[in-house]
Structure formats: C-alpha cells, structure tokens
Scaffold this active site. Structure first.
Site, short mmCIF file in Angstrom:
data_model
loop_
_atom_site.label_atom_id
_atom_site.label_comp_id
_atom_site.label_asym_id
_atom_site.label_seq_id
_atom_site.Cartn_x
_atom_site.Cartn_y
_atom_site.Cartn_z
N VAL A 67 60.77 94.34 -14.94
CA VAL A 67 59.76 95.01 -14.10
C VAL A 67 59.66 94.41 -12.70
O VAL A 67 59.08 95.01 -11.81
CB VAL A 67 58.36 95.03 -14.78
CG1 VAL A 67 58.37 95.87 -16.04
CG2 VAL A 67 57.84 93.62 -15.04
N SER A 143 43.50 91.17 -19.72
CA SER A 143 43.18 90.08 -20.65
C SER A 143 41.72 89.70 -20.48
O SER A 143 41.13 89.91 -19.40
CB SER A 143 44.05 88.85 -20.33
OG SER A 143 43.58 87.72 -21.04
N TYR A 161 48.18 82.33 -14.91
CA TYR A 161 48.05 83.47 -15.82
C TYR A 161 46.71 84.16 -15.58
O TYR A 161 46.65 85.39 -15.43
CB TYR A 161 48.15 83.00 -17.28
CG TYR A 161 48.02 84.13 -18.29
CD1 TYR A 161 49.10 84.98 -18.54
CD2 TYR A 161 46.83 84.35 -18.98
CE1 TYR A 161 48.99 86.02 -19.46
CE2 TYR A 161 46.71 85.38 -19.90
CZ TYR A 161 47.80 86.21 -20.14
OH TYR A 161 47.69 87.25 -21.05
N ALA A 162 45.63 83.37 -15.53
CA ALA A 162 44.30 83.96 -15.32
C ALA A 162 44.25 84.73 -14.00
O ALA A 162 43.72 85.84 -13.93
CB ALA A 162 43.25 82.86 -15.34
N ALA A 163 44.85 84.14 -12.95
CA ALA A 163 44.82 84.81 -11.65
C ALA A 163 45.63 86.10 -11.69
O ALA A 163 45.25 87.12 -11.10
CB ALA A 163 45.37 83.88 -10.57
N SER A 164 46.75 86.08 -12.42
CA SER A 164 47.56 87.31 -12.49
C SER A 164 46.80 88.41 -13.20
O SER A 164 46.88 89.59 -12.83
CB SER A 164 48.90 87.04 -13.19
OG SER A 164 48.73 86.86 -14.59
N LYS A 165 46.02 88.05 -14.21
CA LYS A 165 45.27 89.06 -14.97
C LYS A 165 44.03 89.53 -14.19
O LYS A 165 43.66 90.70 -14.26
CB LYS A 165 44.89 88.52 -16.35
CG LYS A 165 46.10 88.31 -17.26
CD LYS A 165 46.85 89.62 -17.49
CE LYS A 165 47.99 89.47 -18.49
NZ LYS A 165 48.66 90.76 -18.77
N ILE A 194 45.17 88.48 -29.92
CA ILE A 194 45.88 89.52 -30.65
C ILE A 194 47.13 88.89 -31.29
O ILE A 194 47.87 88.15 -30.63
CB ILE A 194 46.31 90.68 -29.71
CG1 ILE A 194 45.12 91.15 -28.86
CG2 ILE A 194 46.91 91.83 -30.52
CD1 ILE A 194 43.92 91.66 -29.63
P1 NAP Z 1 54.82 89.80 -26.31
O1 NAP Z 1 54.89 90.09 -27.76
O2 NAP Z 1 55.44 88.56 -25.77
O3 NAP Z 1 55.40 91.08 -25.52
C1 NAP Z 1 55.58 91.07 -24.12
C2 NAP Z 1 56.92 91.74 -23.82
O4 NAP Z 1 57.06 91.80 -22.40
C3 NAP Z 1 58.10 90.95 -24.38
O5 NAP Z 1 59.01 91.81 -25.05
C4 NAP Z 1 58.72 90.38 -23.11
O6 NAP Z 1 60.10 90.14 -23.21
C5 NAP Z 1 58.42 91.48 -22.12
N1 NAP Z 1 58.63 91.02 -20.75
C6 NAP Z 1 58.38 89.78 -20.25
N2 NAP Z 1 58.77 89.73 -18.97
C7 NAP Z 1 59.26 90.95 -18.64
C8 NAP Z 1 59.82 91.50 -17.47
N3 NAP Z 1 59.97 90.77 -16.36
N4 NAP Z 1 60.24 92.80 -17.49
C9 NAP Z 1 60.12 93.53 -18.63
N5 NAP Z 1 59.60 93.07 -19.77
C10 NAP Z 1 59.17 91.78 -19.78
O7 NAP Z 1 53.31 89.74 -25.83
P2 NAP Z 1 52.03 90.64 -26.20
O8 NAP Z 1 51.04 89.74 -26.81
O9 NAP Z 1 52.41 91.91 -26.85
O10 NAP Z 1 51.53 90.91 -24.73
C11 NAP Z 1 51.49 92.20 -24.12
C12 NAP Z 1 50.53 92.13 -22.95
O11 NAP Z 1 49.22 91.85 -23.46
C13 NAP Z 1 50.84 91.02 -21.97
O12 NAP Z 1 50.64 91.48 -20.65
C14 NAP Z 1 49.83 89.94 -22.29
O13 NAP Z 1 49.53 89.13 -21.19
C15 NAP Z 1 48.66 90.78 -22.74
N6 NAP Z 1 47.70 90.06 -23.59
C16 NAP Z 1 48.07 89.58 -24.81
C17 NAP Z 1 47.13 88.93 -25.58
C18 NAP Z 1 47.45 88.35 -26.95
O14 NAP Z 1 46.60 87.64 -27.52
N7 NAP Z 1 48.62 88.61 -27.53
C19 NAP Z 1 45.82 88.76 -25.12
C20 NAP Z 1 45.49 89.26 -23.88
C21 NAP Z 1 46.43 89.93 -23.13
P3 NAP Z 1 60.60 88.66 -23.69
O15 NAP Z 1 60.03 88.46 -25.07
O16 NAP Z 1 62.09 88.80 -23.67
O17 NAP Z 1 60.06 87.69 -22.68
#
Ligand code: NAP
Length: 256
Positions: A67, A143, A161-165, A194
């Site tokens: 992305v 987040s 991370y916090a700033a990005s969100k 999650i």
């Molecule tokens: P995840 O299982 O790690 O999934 C994130 C996906 O994004 C991974 O497949 C990752 O690929 C991909 N990715 C990373 N960098 C990328 C890039 N430059 N271009 C395209 N794809 C990329 O994490 P998730 O928990 O599902 O998180 C999804 C979103 O929810 C994130 O934005 C996260 O910050 C947010 N979030 C998650 C939680 C939680 O508790 N899980 C809580 C709050 C917010 P790789 O694995 O190859 O890096």
C-alpha cells in the site's frame, strides 16, 4: 445462525470492493464476509492472499501490492475496477512494539507510511471509481490507540503506532468531508484487542492476560468476524446517513 433466529438483513446497492491487508486477520475476515454477500472483492496484501474455494472463488481477485506503492495501488485498482467499485476497507497495518524511547526514523516512517499514508493511497486511487458507482463507502481500521494511551507489553506506549492511528482517524474525517459531495461516505472502526496474528505476536490470544482482563469488560479478545460485521454495517445501505464517525468495537475497553 439457526433457522429460527430473528435477523435483519444488510443490503449493498453498490458493486465491488477493495480490501487491504486481506491475507490475514481482520482483512481476511472482511474479505470472506463480502464474498459471502456476493460482492466481487479485490483482496490486496503484501503477499497475494490465498485463493478461496467454492462458488465464492469467481468473486475473489487476490493481488500482491504494497500500500506504500502509490503507482502500484493505482494500477491494480484501475485494472480491476472496470466492473464497478463501491467499497474500500483499509485493514493493512503494522505494529512494531518499541516502547517510547529511542524509536528510529525508519520505524517512524514505516508506521506512518503503511498505517496512514497507505490508507490515503488506496482512498485516493479509488475515489473516482467510488464516485462513479454512486454508492461509495470507505471503512478505515483504526484502533483504540487512536484516542487513548494503551501500553501493550511495555510500561510505555509505542508512539509511532498510536500517532499513525490517530492520524488515520483524522484522515477518516477529512476524507468524509472532502468526498461527501461525490456521494462517498467514510467511517472508521476502532477495534480493541482482537485475536489475529498481529495480536498473537504479543502472546496467547485465547484468553486475555491478567493485566488486560480487568480493562476489558467483555472479558475476552474480540474476533476478526466481529470487526468484519461492524465494517459490513458501515458499508451497507443501512448506514447511508453515517459518515465521518468512528465506531468503537472494543468489548467496553473505553469504559474502564
Ligand atoms: P494482521 O493479521 O497482521 O493483518 C495485517 C495484514 O496487513 C497482514 O497480512 C500484513 O502483511 C498486511 N500488510 C502489512 N503491511 C502492508 C503493506 N505495506 N501493504 C499491504 N499489506 C500490508 O493484523 P490485524 O490484527 O488483522 O490488523 C488489521 C488492522 O487492524 C491493522 O491496521 C491493525 O493496526 C488494526 N488493529 C488490530 C488490532 C488487533 O488487536 N488485532 C487492534 C486494533 C487495530 P504481513 O503479515 O506480510 O506483514
């Protein structure tokens, strides 16, 4: 759901979706839900998401793209938006838990480039297609850290991370204002804890660790499907009057 369970259907008058981060966790759950609803879905991730099986396969278009790569994102969206594109769900994200001190320039850049500018790249690349569809809707996965200090493993929070969100939440609002005139709604979801591979990197996700248990009234991790359901609502016709909002899906974390 048993046949006797009461239900209210969500409807989608648009056509076609883009989901980022679609190979894993929340993005994979969103993709599965949209495919189940019969929506053709361009599934983007760093590594090409696995093809699904069964009747949904014809609706599933998996592609590898970073992305951060504006040109690559634009090309893949333009190439596949021909049959209509109405929905975007930005799930791609990274977290490098560092604590507060000594965060390097490269770590700052990665967090902001993927979590914030990456979402902007996708929104900007998709805008014309969403506007043309007449039913555009975008959901950004933010987040609880967008607006509240959370320290996952360290006594210190991780600032980049916090700033990005926090930036992503404000991007949601600026986009909602900028794109409303083109018929595009923009909302975000602030998930709590999650159970995904991202969370699993910090430990067991089958039950909340003791230090978090008292902070989450629901008493458990959320599931990716619970975030996907919230995203589906925000994309659906039933949320046609909702734009610029952030929906907390956090098991009550905000209350503690
Ligand atoms: P995840 O299982 O790690 O999934 C994130 C996906 O994004 C991974 O497949 C990752 O690929 C991909 N990715 C990373 N960098 C990328 C890039 N430059 N271009 C395209 N794809 C990329 O994490 P998730 O928990 O599902 O998180 C999804 C979103 O929810 C994130 O934005 C996260 O910050 C947010 N979030 C998650 C939680 C939680 O508790 N899980 C809580 C709050 C917010 P790789 O694995 O190859 O890096």
């Amino acid at each position: 759901m048993s046949p006797a369970t009461a239900h209210i259907a969500l409807t989608f008058s648009g056509k076609g979706a883009v989901v980022t981060g679609a190979a894993s966790g929340i993005g994979a759950a969103v993709t599965a839900l949209l495919l189940d609803a019969g929506i053709r879905t361009l599934a983007l991730d760093l590594r090409e998401p696995e093809q699904v099986s069964g009747p949904r396969a014809r609706l599933h278009v998996p592609c590898a793209v970073d992305v951060r790569d504006r040109r690559g994102v634009q090309d893949v969206i333009d190439e596949h938006a021909g049959d209509g594109l109405s929905y975007v769900v930005n799930c791609a994200g990274i977290i490098e838990t560092t604590g507060f001190g000594g965060v390097g320039q490269d770590q700052w850049s990665r967090a902001l480039d993927v979590n914030l500018a990456g979402a902007y790249n996708v929104i900007d690349a998709a805008t014309t297609h969403l506007a043309d569809s007449g039913a555009g809707a975008i959901v950004n996965i933010s987040s609880i850290e967008s607006h509240r200090v959370v320290a996952l493993t360290d006594p210190d929070p991780t600032p980049q991370y916090a700033a990005s969100k926090a930036g992503l939440s404000m991007l949601t609002r600026t986009a909602a204002r900028a794109l409303a005139g083109r018929g595009i709604r923009v909302n975000s979801i602030a998930p709590g804890f999650i159970a995904t591979p991202m969370a699993a990197a910090h430990g067991d996700t089958t039950q909340l660790p003791g230090r978090l248990a008292s902070r989450v009234p629901a008493g458990r991790f959320g599931t990716p499907d619970e975030i996907a359901s919230a995203a589906a609502f925000l994309l659906s016709d039933q949320s046609a009057y909702t734009t610029g909002s952030e929906l907390l899906v956090d098991g009550g974390f905000e209350l503690t």
